[in-house]
Design a protein around this motif. Structure first.
Motif, PDB file in Angstrom:
ATOM      1  N   THR A 114      10.010  -3.222 -11.401  1.00 29.95           N
ATOM      2  CA  THR A 114       9.434  -1.887 -11.283  1.00 29.95           C
ATOM      3  C   THR A 114      10.136  -1.098 -10.191  1.00 29.95           C
ATOM      4  O   THR A 114      10.485  -1.649  -9.152  1.00 29.95           O
ATOM      5  CB  THR A 114       7.919  -1.995 -10.957  1.00 29.95           C
ATOM      6  N   GLY A 115      10.306   0.190 -10.443  1.00 26.40           N
ATOM      7  CA  GLY A 115      10.890   1.084  -9.459  1.00 26.40           C
ATOM      8  C   GLY A 115       9.840   2.021  -8.896  1.00 26.40           C
ATOM      9  O   GLY A 115       8.958   2.484  -9.618  1.00 26.40           O
ATOM     10  N   PHE A 116       9.912   2.257  -7.594  1.00 28.04           N
ATOM     11  CA  PHE A 116       8.988   3.154  -6.914  1.00 28.04           C
ATOM     12  C   PHE A 116       9.808   4.239  -6.226  1.00 28.04           C
ATOM     13  O   PHE A 116      10.749   3.942  -5.500  1.00 28.04           O
ATOM     14  CB  PHE A 116       8.166   2.397  -5.854  1.00 28.04           C
ATOM     15  N   ALA A 117       9.431   5.509  -6.455  1.00 26.25           N
ATOM     16  CA  ALA A 117      10.139   6.631  -5.850  1.00 26.25           C
ATOM     17  C   ALA A 117       9.153   7.762  -5.593  1.00 26.25           C
ATOM     18  O   ALA A 117       8.053   7.806  -6.146  1.00 26.25           O
ATOM     19  CB  ALA A 117      11.262   7.116  -6.753  1.00 26.25           C
ATOM     20  N   LYS A 118       9.560   8.720  -4.754  1.00 27.54           N
ATOM     21  CA  LYS A 118       8.693   9.848  -4.418  1.00 27.54           C
ATOM     22  C   LYS A 118       8.514  10.788  -5.607  1.00 27.54           C
ATOM     23  O   LYS A 118       7.471  11.406  -5.766  1.00 27.54           O
ATOM     24  CB  LYS A 118       9.254  10.616  -3.222  1.00 27.54           C
ATOM     25  N   LYS A 119       9.558  10.917  -6.431  1.00 33.12           N
ATOM     26  CA  LYS A 119       9.494  11.817  -7.582  1.00 33.12           C
ATOM     27  C   LYS A 119       9.634  11.007  -8.884  1.00 33.12           C
ATOM     28  O   LYS A 119      10.165   9.902  -8.875  1.00 33.12           O
ATOM     29  CB  LYS A 119      10.660  12.824  -7.508  1.00 33.12           C
ATOM     30  N   ALA A 120       9.171  11.593  -9.968  1.00 36.45           N
ATOM     31  CA  ALA A 120       9.294  10.947 -11.278  1.00 36.45           C
ATOM     32  C   ALA A 120      10.768  10.784 -11.619  1.00 36.45           C
ATOM     33  O   ALA A 120      11.595  11.647 -11.327  1.00 36.45           O
ATOM     34  CB  ALA A 120       8.601  11.782 -12.339  1.00 36.45           C
TER      35      ALA A 120
ATOM     36  N   GLN B 246       0.831  -1.202   0.000  1.00 36.64           N
ATOM     37  CA  GLN B 246       0.000   0.000   0.000  1.00 36.64           C
ATOM     38  C   GLN B 246       0.871   1.259   0.000  1.00 36.64           C
ATOM     39  O   GLN B 246       0.563   2.232  -0.694  1.00 36.64           O
ATOM     40  CB  GLN B 246      -0.931   0.016   1.207  1.00 36.64           C
ATOM     41  N   LYS B 247       1.956   1.251   0.760  1.00 37.92           N
ATOM     42  CA  LYS B 247       2.866   2.404   0.788  1.00 37.92           C
ATOM     43  C   LYS B 247       3.485   2.628  -0.592  1.00 37.92           C
ATOM     44  O   LYS B 247       3.596   3.756  -1.061  1.00 37.92           O
ATOM     45  CB  LYS B 247       3.987   2.181   1.810  1.00 37.92           C
ATOM     46  N   LEU B 248       3.888   1.541  -1.246  1.00 39.23           N
ATOM     47  CA  LEU B 248       4.522   1.664  -2.552  1.00 39.23           C
ATOM     48  C   LEU B 248       3.535   2.118  -3.627  1.00 39.23           C
ATOM     49  O   LEU B 248       3.909   2.844  -4.547  1.00 39.23           O
ATOM     50  CB  LEU B 248       5.171   0.339  -2.958  1.00 39.23           C
ATOM     51  N   GLU B 249       2.283   1.703  -3.514  1.00 40.63           N
ATOM     52  CA  GLU B 249       1.275   2.085  -4.505  1.00 40.63           C
ATOM     53  C   GLU B 249       1.078   3.607  -4.548  1.00 40.63           C
ATOM     54  O   GLU B 249       0.706   4.150  -5.581  1.00 40.63           O
ATOM     55  CB  GLU B 249      -0.063   1.399  -4.220  1.00 40.63           C
TER      56      GLU B 249
ATOM     57  N   SER C  70       5.650   5.242  -9.975  1.00 42.87           N
ATOM     58  CA  SER C  70       6.289   3.994 -10.383  1.00 42.87           C
ATOM     59  C   SER C  70       6.408   3.913 -11.896  1.00 42.87           C
ATOM     60  O   SER C  70       5.628   4.515 -12.627  1.00 42.87           O
ATOM     61  CB  SER C  70       5.488   2.798  -9.875  1.00 42.87           C
ATOM     62  N   ARG C  71       7.402   3.163 -12.325  1.00 41.23           N
ATOM     63  CA  ARG C  71       7.553   2.832 -13.741  1.00 41.23           C
ATOM     64  C   ARG C  71       8.453   1.613 -13.861  1.00 41.23           C
ATOM     65  O   ARG C  71       9.189   1.268 -12.939  1.00 41.23           O
ATOM     66  CB  ARG C  71       8.102   4.012 -14.538  1.00 41.23           C
ATOM     67  N   GLU C  72       8.378   0.956 -15.039  1.00 41.61           N
ATOM     68  CA  GLU C  72       9.224  -0.202 -15.295  1.00 41.61           C
ATOM     69  C   GLU C  72      10.685   0.226 -15.363  1.00 41.61           C
ATOM     70  O   GLU C  72      10.998   1.313 -15.846  1.00 41.61           O
ATOM     71  CB  GLU C  72       8.852  -0.845 -16.634  1.00 41.61           C
ATOM     72  N   ILE C  73      11.547  -0.646 -14.908  1.00 40.34           N
ATOM     73  CA  ILE C  73      12.985  -0.408 -14.991  1.00 40.34           C
ATOM     74  C   ILE C  73      13.470  -1.086 -16.276  1.00 40.34           C
ATOM     75  O   ILE C  73      13.240  -2.284 -16.459  1.00 40.34           O
ATOM     76  CB  ILE C  73      13.726  -0.992 -13.762  1.00 40.34           C
ATOM     77  N   THR C  74      14.117  -0.329 -17.161  1.00 35.54           N
ATOM     78  CA  THR C  74      14.591  -0.895 -18.426  1.00 35.54           C
ATOM     79  C   THR C  74      15.742  -1.869 -18.183  1.00 35.54           C
ATOM     80  O   THR C  74      16.378  -1.860 -17.118  1.00 35.54           O
ATOM     81  CB  THR C  74      15.072   0.213 -19.377  1.00 35.54           C
ATOM     82  N   LYS C  75      16.017  -2.689 -19.186  1.00 36.22           N
ATOM     83  CA  LYS C  75      17.111  -3.664 -19.084  1.00 36.22           C
ATOM     84  C   LYS C  75      18.456  -2.951 -18.881  1.00 36.22           C
ATOM     85  O   LYS C  75      19.299  -3.415 -18.122  1.00 36.22           O
ATOM     86  CB  LYS C  75      17.183  -4.535 -20.345  1.00 36.22           C
ATOM     87  N   LYS C  76      18.621  -1.816 -19.549  1.00 35.88           N
ATOM     88  CA  LYS C  76      19.862  -1.057 -19.403  1.00 35.88           C
ATOM     89  C   LYS C  76      20.014  -0.552 -17.972  1.00 35.88           C
ATOM     90  O   LYS C  76      21.101  -0.605 -17.392  1.00 35.88           O
ATOM     91  CB  LYS C  76      19.862   0.107 -20.394  1.00 35.88           C
ATOM     92  N   GLU C  77      18.916  -0.049 -17.395  1.00 34.45           N
ATOM     93  CA  GLU C  77      18.955   0.426 -16.006  1.00 34.45           C
ATOM     94  C   GLU C  77      19.183  -0.730 -15.035  1.00 34.45           C
ATOM     95  O   GLU C  77      19.875  -0.585 -14.029  1.00 34.45           O
ATOM     96  CB  GLU C  77      17.654   1.145 -15.661  1.00 34.45           C
TER      97      GLU C  77
ATOM     98  N   VAL D  63      18.543   8.331  -8.381  1.00 37.18           N
ATOM     99  CA  VAL D  63      17.172   8.435  -7.863  1.00 37.18           C
ATOM    100  C   VAL D  63      17.209   8.046  -6.386  1.00 37.18           C
ATOM    101  O   VAL D  63      17.162   6.876  -6.032  1.00 37.18           O
ATOM    102  CB  VAL D  63      16.203   7.507  -8.635  1.00 37.18           C
ATOM    103  N   ARG D  64      17.310   9.030  -5.539  1.00 39.15           N
ATOM    104  CA  ARG D  64      17.391   8.776  -4.100  1.00 39.15           C
ATOM    105  C   ARG D  64      16.085   8.201  -3.579  1.00 39.15           C
ATOM    106  O   ARG D  64      15.001   8.653  -3.945  1.00 39.15           O
ATOM    107  CB  ARG D  64      17.713  10.062  -3.335  1.00 39.15           C
ATOM    108  N   GLY D  65      16.190   7.174  -2.752  1.00 37.74           N
ATOM    109  CA  GLY D  65      15.010   6.598  -2.116  1.00 37.74           C
ATOM    110  C   GLY D  65      14.211   5.664  -3.009  1.00 37.74           C
ATOM    111  O   GLY D  65      13.081   5.317  -2.684  1.00 37.74           O
ATOM    112  N   ILE D  66      14.800   5.230  -4.128  1.00 40.56           N
ATOM    113  CA  ILE D  66      14.078   4.317  -5.017  1.00 40.56           C
ATOM    114  C   ILE D  66      13.978   2.934  -4.388  1.00 40.56           C
ATOM    115  O   ILE D  66      14.893   2.474  -3.715  1.00 40.56           O
ATOM    116  CB  ILE D  66      14.749   4.235  -6.411  1.00 40.56           C
TER     117      ILE D  66
END
Length: 119
Positions: free
Chosen positions: A112-118, A65-68, A72-79, A90-93
């Motif tokens: 998937t990565g979740f962070a406070k900012k885009a 629930q906190k992460l929702e 969020s966005r998918e993390i690419t293979k390169k990333e 990306v601090r706090g990812i």
């Protein structure tokens, strides 16, 4: 904390399994009191295992629930290949893999990565 709960569930499950294997021996002995105490012990263990699993699921749900609430966005293979750089930029990812318990609960199909900012 997760490891302690997991270990406790495993220990109780092993005890329940051992009691189930002793069933044939206890029934052959024919002692009614022993059979009753055996069944009572099995019920207690099953109830405790169910309770611990419920606690574990609740903790996962609160984390999900906190992460929702975060971006969020998918993390690419390169990333994914250079995760260290991504985490520095990306601090706090929080990165969640779809095969982890949290990822399965959230129904993720890709890393998937979740962070406070885009990002």
């Amino acid at each position: 904390m997760k490891e302690v709960e997991k270990a406790e569930i495993k220990r109780l499950s092993d005890m329940l399994d051992a009691l189930n294997h002793k069933d044939a021996t206890v029934i052959q002995a024919g002692n009614a009191e022993l059979i009753a105490s055996h069944e009572e012990e099995k019920e207690k263990l099953a109830a405790e295992i169910a309770r611990l699993k419920e606690v574990r699921v609740k903790k996962l749900s609160t984390e999900a629930q906190k992460l929702e609430k975060l971006f969020s966005r998918e993390i690419t293979k390169k990333e994914q290949a250079d995760m260290g750089t991504l985490k520095k930029t990306v601090r706090g990812i929080v990165v969640v893999h779809p095969m982890t318990a949290l990822g399965r609960e959230m129904g993720l199909k890709a890393v998937t990565g979740f962070a406070k900012k885009a990002f």
